[in-house]
Design a protein around this motif. Sequence first.
Motif, PDB file in Angstrom:
ATOM      1  N   LYS A  25      47.927  43.785  70.186  1.00 13.49           N
ATOM      2  CA  LYS A  25      48.309  42.700  71.092  1.00 13.49           C
ATOM      3  C   LYS A  25      47.304  41.548  71.007  1.00 13.49           C
ATOM      4  CE  LYS A  25      48.209  45.621  74.482  1.00 13.49           C
ATOM      5  NZ  LYS A  25      48.226  46.178  75.853  1.00 13.49           N
ATOM      6  N   TYR A  26      47.796  40.354  71.380  1.00 12.04           N
ATOM      7  CA  TYR A  26      46.974  39.143  71.351  1.00 12.04           C
ATOM      8  C   TYR A  26      47.271  38.305  72.588  1.00 12.04           C
ATOM      9  CZ  TYR A  26      45.341  34.482  69.980  1.00 12.04           C
ATOM     10  OH  TYR A  26      44.720  33.262  69.962  1.00 12.04           O
ATOM     11  N   SER A  27      46.219  37.680  73.114  1.00 14.44           N
ATOM     12  CA  SER A  27      46.394  36.806  74.285  1.00 14.44           C
ATOM     13  C   SER A  27      45.490  35.584  74.142  1.00 14.44           C
ATOM     14  CB  SER A  27      46.047  37.555  75.576  1.00 14.44           C
ATOM     15  OG  SER A  27      46.219  36.718  76.713  1.00 14.44           O
ATOM     16  N   TYR A  28      46.090  34.397  74.335  1.00 11.08           N
ATOM     17  CA  TYR A  28      45.319  33.161  74.345  1.00 11.08           C
ATOM     18  C   TYR A  28      45.327  32.597  75.761  1.00 11.08           C
ATOM     19  CZ  TYR A  28      44.093  28.252  73.898  1.00 11.08           C
ATOM     20  OH  TYR A  28      43.500  27.027  74.081  1.00 11.08           O
ATOM     21  N   VAL A  29      44.137  32.298  76.278  1.00 12.57           N
ATOM     22  CA  VAL A  29      44.015  31.817  77.657  1.00 12.57           C
ATOM     23  C   VAL A  29      43.141  30.572  77.694  1.00 12.57           C
ATOM     24  CG1 VAL A  29      43.195  32.347  79.975  1.00 12.57           C
ATOM     25  CG2 VAL A  29      44.261  34.134  78.624  1.00 12.57           C
TER      26      VAL A  29
END
Length: 240
Positions: free
Chosen positions: A51-55
């Motif tokens: 999984k990947y998350s950009y914040v």
Amino acid sequence: MSIAKVEKALCSFAAQKTGTAIVLKGEWGTGKTHFWSRVVKSSFTSFSRPKYSYVSLFGLNSLNDLKRSIFENTVECAKAGELVSKESVFDNLKKLDLSDATTGLRKILKFGKEAKVPFVGSFGGVIDSIQYALTGDTIICIDDFERRGSGLSSRDVLGLISRLVDSKNCSIILILNDGSLDKGDEFFSFSEKVFDYEVTFAPSEQESVNLVFDTTGENRKSAIENAVKLKINNIRLLKK
């Protein structure tokens, strides 16, 4: 550090199986976020996390805001680099098992109106806790550190990064503009304990124009030559 070396370092970070935290730093406008996004799109198949998350921290004012944003912006690595859609947010929300919380809500409402108001806050807290519990085994990019809201301190952000790495098997990359923080910022007191290493993004003028332009057409060729002569390596200025 050349662009090729930076790309190699970032790919190595993303492929590392053990949780780690790094800083990608450089001058404002040189294209750090743009370059990281390019690495994500080209190399996601080698990522060690599913999984990947950009914040972006811009406007976030609390630790709960940050935790919630990480959860809501999480996608499969195959979709990394794409804009988060309404559908992907709904997919994440579907993972929340609120059956116990709903039962508790029904019970509490039987006690009258007085019980409703205080329970609203605790119910929201339950959702936040479930969201955080579901966050893990993710590569997370935290951007716009210096633009975070006044209610979110450096200590809060770095503390969360440390917990995500140590307890949630996450790998974190923090994007930071050089010279954007006051010398007394808590970041400098705690960063060595949180981050394994820093990667400096300082592209040459030629590398910067290559990121923005192709060589098709005389006008673009002329723009490239002039940008190099003027020593312009600011990606934002080159795009304009």
